[in-house]
Design a protein around this motif. Structure first.
Motif: not given
Length: 293
Positions: A61-68, A70-82, A187-192
């Protein structure tokens, strides 16, 4: 019904069909990952394998992060649930591998197939979903098909049966947590996030679980990590499209994947009872998708 209502109903129907198809492909990927971990577990610690599997997910996921972005993967509204999803993923991985170290694929999945029932109950309690009596009946018929397929030839495994039961509970919790936040998380944030938290949690055990692996074993584990990453992406998208009571029972399709992979990878030949049970499972799954309530 108005034209807009008809169009909305057709769109909802299409989402359910797509979601179910994504879940089926996801289960094949999960069985492929489990088979790889089963083979490696004969030589390496289970927690170490869970760490490596999540390491590769994060790396991919880090490898494809430039394509999508970083914000889409690193930002989450639910850190505890993650974090809780990460813990559930660790539990799912560890318990399934512990089970597969001592039990055949078919028997292990026969017990873990209770996960959809557990997930449906949890969704009723926490997500306020209310599956109809017809859908409950179809879920139970599918579970009965699993028993038809596997009970006649399943060898006893004693206390090891607790491992797949624990895996079913962890997997059901993961499904419900995914459903709970899928509507407002990328979905990318949830996966990462799930891979990252699972990686952090398993890293805590590295001083005790570290195992020296051959280069080819790292390569095999990398393939397993790819299967796991793809499986979770498909799983997230499936739950974004359809309710838990419809999507979770699609896990029954693992019996088909277990038969195919068991035959080609481990020389296991499915019995007529297995094929009959699989037919019942598939029929109930299709009926569940077509069910209107």
């Amino acid at each position: 019904m108005s034209e807009a209502g008809v169009e909305a109903a057709a769109r909802a129907r299409r989402d359910i069909l797509i979601g179910a198809a994504l879940m089926v492909v996801s289960t094949f990927c999960f069985v492929s990952l489990d088979s790889i971990l089963k083979a490696l577990a004969a030589r390496h610690d289970v927690l170490f394998l869970a760490w490596g599997r999540n390491l590769f997910q994060v790396v991919y996921l880090v490898a494809v992060m430039p394509l999508f972005g970083a914000r889409r993967m690193l930002v989450t509204r639910h850190p505890v649930i993650q974090l809780c999803r990460g813990a559930a993923l660790v539990g799912t991985t560890v318990f399934i591998v512990l089970a597969l170290k001592s039990m055949p694929l078919a028997q292990t999945y026969a017990i873990t197939f209770s996960a959809p029932l557990i997930a449906t109950i949890l969704a009723m309690v926490f997500l306020k979903e209310r599956p109809s009596l017809r859908r409950w009946a179809l879920i139970l018929i599918g579970f009965g098909g699993v028993m038809v397929a596997l009970q006649p030839t399943a060898p006893g495994a004693g206390g090891f049966l607790l491992f797949p039961l624990a895996m079913a509970l962890a997997n059901a919790g993961y499904h419900v947590l995914t459903r709970a936040i899928a509507a407002d998380e990328d979905p990318l944030a949830m996966l990462f996030q799930v891979g990252f938290f699972a990686f952090l949690l398993t890293s805590l055990a590295l001083p005790w679980s570290w195992s020296r692996m051959e280069p080819w074993e790292w390569g095999v584990l990398a393939v397993g990590g790819a299967f796991g990453t793809l499986a979770h992406l498909l799983l997230i998208e499936a739950f974004r499209r359809a309710p838990t009571a419809v999507i979770s029972p699609m896990i029954y399709s693992q019996i088909i994947a277990a038969c195919l992979i068991g035959y080609f990878a481990f020389g296991e030949v499915p019995t007529l009872a297995t094929l009959l049970g699989a037919a019942i499972v598939v029929a109930s799954g299709v009926a569940l998708i077509r069910s209107r309530g």
